[in-house]
Motif scaffolding. Sequence first.
Motif, PDB file in Angstrom:
ATOM      1  N   LEU A  65       0.833  -1.208   0.000  1.00  0.00           N
ATOM      2  CA  LEU A  65       0.000   0.000   0.000  1.00  0.00           C
ATOM      3  C   LEU A  65       0.866   1.255   0.000  1.00  0.00           C
ATOM      4  O   LEU A  65       0.583   2.222  -0.736  1.00  0.00           O
ATOM      5  N   ILE A  66       1.914   1.239   0.801  1.00  0.00           N
ATOM      6  CA  ILE A  66       2.833   2.394   0.842  1.00  0.00           C
ATOM      7  C   ILE A  66       3.513   2.582  -0.507  1.00  0.00           C
ATOM      8  O   ILE A  66       3.623   3.707  -1.023  1.00  0.00           O
ATOM      9  N   ARG A  72       2.069   6.529  -7.022  1.00  0.00           N
ATOM     10  CA  ARG A  72       1.021   7.461  -7.458  1.00  0.00           C
ATOM     11  C   ARG A  72       1.493   8.894  -7.334  1.00  0.00           C
ATOM     12  O   ARG A  72       1.262   9.726  -8.219  1.00  0.00           O
ATOM     13  N   LEU A  73       2.185   9.218  -6.226  1.00  0.00           N
ATOM     14  CA  LEU A  73       2.684  10.577  -6.026  1.00  0.00           C
ATOM     15  C   LEU A  73       3.829  10.902  -6.982  1.00  0.00           C
ATOM     16  O   LEU A  73       3.950  12.031  -7.457  1.00  0.00           O
ATOM     17  N   ARG A  74       4.655   9.909  -7.268  1.00  0.00           N
ATOM     18  CA  ARG A  74       5.833  10.154  -8.106  1.00  0.00           C
ATOM     19  C   ARG A  74       5.473  10.313  -9.570  1.00  0.00           C
ATOM     20  O   ARG A  74       5.985  11.197 -10.266  1.00  0.00           O
ATOM     21  N   HIS A  75       4.580   9.454 -10.075  1.00  0.00           N
ATOM     22  CA  HIS A  75       4.318   9.423 -11.514  1.00  0.00           C
ATOM     23  C   HIS A  75       2.996  10.059 -11.908  1.00  0.00           C
ATOM     24  O   HIS A  75       2.786  10.366 -13.071  1.00  0.00           O
ATOM     25  N   GLY A  76       2.093  10.240 -10.948  1.00  0.00           N
ATOM     26  CA  GLY A  76       0.847  10.937 -11.240  1.00  0.00           C
ATOM     27  C   GLY A  76      -0.132  10.133 -12.055  1.00  0.00           C
ATOM     28  O   GLY A  76      -1.056   9.543 -11.519  1.00  0.00           O
ATOM     29  N   LEU A  85      -8.020  -0.429 -10.534  1.00  0.00           N
ATOM     30  CA  LEU A  85      -7.547  -1.110  -9.328  1.00  0.00           C
ATOM     31  C   LEU A  85      -7.390  -0.141  -8.162  1.00  0.00           C
ATOM     32  O   LEU A  85      -7.643  -0.504  -7.010  1.00  0.00           O
ATOM     33  N   ASN A  86      -6.982   1.096  -8.451  1.00  0.00           N
ATOM     34  CA  ASN A  86      -6.883   2.102  -7.385  1.00  0.00           C
ATOM     35  C   ASN A  86      -8.236   2.318  -6.706  1.00  0.00           C
ATOM     36  O   ASN A  86      -8.326   2.424  -5.483  1.00  0.00           O
ATOM     37  N   PHE A  87      -9.289   2.398  -7.520  1.00  0.00           N
ATOM     38  CA  PHE A  87     -10.620   2.592  -6.957  1.00  0.00           C
ATOM     39  C   PHE A  87     -11.055   1.376  -6.139  1.00  0.00           C
ATOM     40  O   PHE A  87     -11.681   1.517  -5.076  1.00  0.00           O
ATOM     41  N   VAL A 108      -9.914  -8.911   3.551  1.00  0.00           N
ATOM     42  CA  VAL A 108      -9.916  -9.856   2.422  1.00  0.00           C
ATOM     43  C   VAL A 108     -10.345  -9.216   1.109  1.00  0.00           C
ATOM     44  O   VAL A 108      -9.706  -9.428   0.070  1.00  0.00           O
ATOM     45  N   PRO A 109     -11.415  -8.395   1.066  1.00  0.00           N
ATOM     46  CA  PRO A 109     -11.797  -7.796  -0.221  1.00  0.00           C
ATOM     47  C   PRO A 109     -10.736  -6.865  -0.802  1.00  0.00           C
ATOM     48  O   PRO A 109     -10.699  -6.641  -2.014  1.00  0.00           O
ATOM     49  N   LEU A 110      -9.882  -6.328   0.055  1.00  0.00           N
ATOM     50  CA  LEU A 110      -8.844  -5.407  -0.395  1.00  0.00           C
ATOM     51  C   LEU A 110      -7.689  -6.108  -1.091  1.00  0.00           C
ATOM     52  O   LEU A 110      -7.120  -5.592  -2.071  1.00  0.00           O
ATOM     53  N   LEU A 111      -7.312  -7.295  -0.606  1.00  0.00           N
ATOM     54  CA  LEU A 111      -6.019  -7.884  -0.969  1.00  0.00           C
ATOM     55  C   LEU A 111      -5.855  -8.247  -2.449  1.00  0.00           C
ATOM     56  O   LEU A 111      -4.786  -7.988  -3.013  1.00  0.00           O
ATOM     57  N   PRO A 112      -6.847  -8.840  -3.130  1.00  0.00           N
ATOM     58  CA  PRO A 112      -6.614  -9.175  -4.545  1.00  0.00           C
ATOM     59  C   PRO A 112      -6.264  -7.957  -5.402  1.00  0.00           C
ATOM     60  O   PRO A 112      -5.294  -7.983  -6.160  1.00  0.00           O
ATOM     61  N   ALA A 113      -7.053  -6.889  -5.276  1.00  0.00           N
ATOM     62  CA  ALA A 113      -6.774  -5.684  -6.062  1.00  0.00           C
ATOM     63  C   ALA A 113      -5.447  -5.053  -5.650  1.00  0.00           C
ATOM     64  O   ALA A 113      -4.685  -4.556  -6.500  1.00  0.00           O
ATOM     65  N   LEU A 114      -5.154  -5.095  -4.353  1.00  0.00           N
ATOM     66  CA  LEU A 114      -3.919  -4.491  -3.859  1.00  0.00           C
ATOM     67  C   LEU A 114      -2.698  -5.146  -4.484  1.00  0.00           C
ATOM     68  O   LEU A 114      -1.780  -4.454  -4.969  1.00  0.00           O
ATOM     69  N   PHE A 115      -2.664  -6.473  -4.521  1.00  0.00           N
ATOM     70  CA  PHE A 115      -1.461  -7.136  -5.031  1.00  0.00           C
ATOM     71  C   PHE A 115      -1.419  -7.195  -6.552  1.00  0.00           C
ATOM     72  O   PHE A 115      -0.332  -7.260  -7.141  1.00  0.00           O
ATOM     73  N   LEU A 116      -2.577  -7.152  -7.192  1.00  0.00           N
ATOM     74  CA  LEU A 116      -2.564  -6.981  -8.653  1.00  0.00           C
ATOM     75  C   LEU A 116      -1.952  -5.621  -9.014  1.00  0.00           C
ATOM     76  O   LEU A 116      -1.124  -5.513  -9.923  1.00  0.00           O
TER      77      LEU A 116
END
Length: 291
Positions: A65-66, A72-76, A85-87, A108-116
């Motif tokens: 996540l970090i 996101r901050l670096r490349h915009g 996936l961000n949403f 659990v709902p967060l993890l698939p999108a997070l690691f993709l």
Amino acid sequence: MAGGLPILILWGIAPDAAWFGIIDYSLKAPLEWQMLNQRAYMVETPLSAVRLLRFLAQGPALFALIMIGMARLRHGKSSMAEGLLNFVILAGLVAAWLPRPIYAQYLVPLLPALFLRFGLMLDDLRWSRPAITAILILCMGAGVAETAIRIAPNVASADSPILSATMDAHAIGRIVRAAGVTGPIVSLTPERVADSGIRLDPRFAAGPFLFRTRNLLTPAQRAAFHVLNGDSVAEGLTRYPPAAIVTGQESAPSPASPQGLESPLIAWAKAQGYSATTLPSGAVTLYLQRE
């Protein structure tokens, strides 16, 4: 859309019950239970934030996540896939934050999108692969270590909770069938009787979670939704007696239930002359209706 379809179907079948089960219960019941047990701090923002960060840190989720935030901050700009996936990640974080108290399974709902999304980010060669790999290994090691600590007592004692519950369920089925009594089983731990082959009383399908509520449902709503709580259980069981009652897993005392959450069930079973049998695990008791 696929995830929401069952909710829409349930809403169409029983809108009042669906609203309570999906919306009202989540917002009111945990807060009521924590207040009754003098643990209001469990639902307050400071501790909730600490718990969320702690559960994210039990593995590489917090690091991922970090890193995504830094990218996101670096490349915009993001591609369409990355933006979607961000949403989904944001929605997953909101979903994990809203229920109180926060528990690890809410992530659990967060993890698939997070690691993709994290995997897509690593395709960028500008990131230092050796450093990221080393940190991931450390994070995963922390998660595995916690898992090992939790399962070590069971491994050391060769005692499997799953096998123990299965043996209890099979014993319940044998005893009830041998006794020739008919009717459903009542229990605040329905998962422990699911493999017994005996029908569970549908009023207890929610286990302890509706049973321990006090003022969330009116008597008319309890009747309409086919549920019982501690205040209505004696009347409900007398009206429709079960073949058996299984207790032992919700016996711990608390400020809200000084004699344990199962005490009304045990008191009713004894008053009605149900016979008590200890099941193979030694931690569960079966109260059987006499013929």
